[in-house]
Scaffold this active site. Structure first.
Site, short mmCIF file in Angstrom:
data_model
loop_
_atom_site.label_atom_id
_atom_site.label_comp_id
_atom_site.label_asym_id
_atom_site.label_seq_id
_atom_site.Cartn_x
_atom_site.Cartn_y
_atom_site.Cartn_z
N ASN A 6 0.97 -1.11 0.01
CA ASN A 6 0.09 0.00 0.04
C ASN A 6 0.92 1.18 -0.09
OD1 ASN A 6 -1.60 2.05 0.46
ND2 ASN A 6 -2.37 1.44 2.56
N LYS A 8 0.04 4.05 -0.34
CA LYS A 8 -0.79 5.51 0.23
C LYS A 8 -0.32 6.57 -0.69
CE LYS A 8 -0.15 3.41 4.81
NZ LYS A 8 -0.09 3.65 6.02
N HIS A 94 -9.36 0.43 5.07
CA HIS A 94 -8.13 0.80 5.48
C HIS A 94 -8.64 1.76 7.00
CE1 HIS A 94 -4.39 2.54 6.51
NE2 HIS A 94 -3.81 1.40 6.01
N GLU A 96 -6.91 4.34 7.92
CA GLU A 96 -6.83 5.74 7.63
C GLU A 96 -8.03 6.24 6.92
OE1 GLU A 96 -3.14 5.48 5.56
OE2 GLU A 96 -2.20 5.05 7.42
N GLU A 164 -4.83 -5.42 10.60
CA GLU A 164 -4.07 -4.35 10.80
C GLU A 164 -4.33 -3.75 11.99
OE1 GLU A 164 -2.08 -2.94 7.13
OE2 GLU A 164 -4.00 -1.66 6.98
N GLY A 170 2.63 2.21 10.97
CA GLY A 170 3.40 3.16 11.03
C GLY A 170 4.41 3.31 12.35
N SER A 208 3.56 -2.24 10.54
CA SER A 208 5.05 -2.19 10.69
C SER A 208 5.95 -3.42 10.19
CB SER A 208 5.26 -1.89 12.18
OG SER A 208 4.78 -0.42 12.40
C1 PEP Z 1 -0.75 -0.04 6.15
O1 PEP Z 1 -0.95 1.29 6.39
O2 PEP Z 1 -1.51 -0.73 5.58
C2 PEP Z 1 0.40 -0.41 6.70
C3 PEP Z 1 0.58 -1.72 6.87
O3 PEP Z 1 1.47 0.57 7.06
P1 PEP Z 1 3.04 0.37 7.64
O4 PEP Z 1 3.45 -0.97 7.07
O5 PEP Z 1 3.72 1.57 7.22
O6 PEP Z 1 2.94 -0.02 9.16
#
Ligand code: PEP
Length: 243
Positions: A6, A8, A94, A96, A164, A170, A208
């Protein structure tokens, strides 16, 4: 194993060309048979990515779609349009989108229906906040988020689920591996009980994921792949996660 990226709202034409070239040269040829890469660039770059990735074991997805089929919805992109330009996947739910765009179950249900009609496969994201994790209400939160996926209206939807934890996105923090295993098992048994889908429920872990923890995450028996945010923007890191 499924490796979903992703990106983003990151990148530029130059960045997209360079990362796709890296993936073509040094990642895609070495992906074991049966594994796949799903790249989700910002929509503006997705047609270029579809063209570039033809004849590669790489599928392209969008990060969202409209909850409307078509019409006067300025700035929106429909599920049909994503499918029309050759995208195979769309990420829905997601955290976000849930947080910054107030996406809730009724709205996400509309998007899921439209994705199904358009023939798009869905990466459906679910996850709890840190407070909910500490309160021990993770399973209740996930069941509430999964409830829209488990309706007979979506019987024909092709999807995978991405667990997630919001507090892992993040932040560099990942839940204990044993807890991830327990949650993935719970998601699979819950969805199979509610939908009668048995062996075809795949659950990715996201939050992460990096080259240091990827191998351990991938070795967990109910982790069918990873959804990678930040580390997917660095071709070397993404390569180490995938290979
Ligand atoms: C995400 O936002 O889907 C994600 C997995 O982000 P990150 O790997 O940066 O934690």
């Amino acid at each position: 194993m499924i490796y979903a990226a992703n990106w983003k709202m990151n990148g530029s034409t130059k960045f997209v060309n360079s990362i796709l070239s890296e993936i073509k040269q040094s990642i895609a040829p070495h992906i074991p048979l049966g594994s796949k890469i799903i790249l989700c660039p910002p929509s503006i770059y997705s047609s270029a990515a579809v063209m570039f990735c033809k004849n590669m074991p790489v599928e392209i997805g969008a990060q969202d779609c409209s909850s409307h089929k078509d019409g006067a919805y300025t700035g929106e992109i429909s599920a049909d349009m994503l499918s029309d330009v050759g995208l195979e996947w769309v990420i829905l739910g997601h955290s976000e989108r849930r947080q910054y765009h107030n996406e809730n179950n009724p709205l996400l249900f509309e998007k899921l229906l439209l994705a199904q009609t358009a023939g798009l496969k869905v990466i459906f994201c679910i996850g709890e906040t840190h407070q909910q994790y500490l309160n021990g209400t993770t399973k209740e939160v996930l069941m509430q988020q999964l409830s829209i996926l488990c309706t007979p209206d979506l019987i024909d939807l092709d999807y995978i689920i991405a667990y997630e934890p919001i507090w892992a996105i993040g932040t560099g923090v990942v839940p204990e591996f044993q807890k991830i295993e327990i949650i993935h098992q719970f998601i699979k048994s819950h969805v199979s009980e509610k939908t009668n889908r048995n062996c075809d429920i795949h659950v990715l872990y996201g939050g992460s994921v990096n080259p240091e923890n990827a191998n351990q995450l991938k070795s967990l028996s109910d982790v069918d792949g990873v959804l990678v945010g930040g580390a997917s923007l660095d071709p070397e890191k993404f390569k180490q996660i995938c290979l």
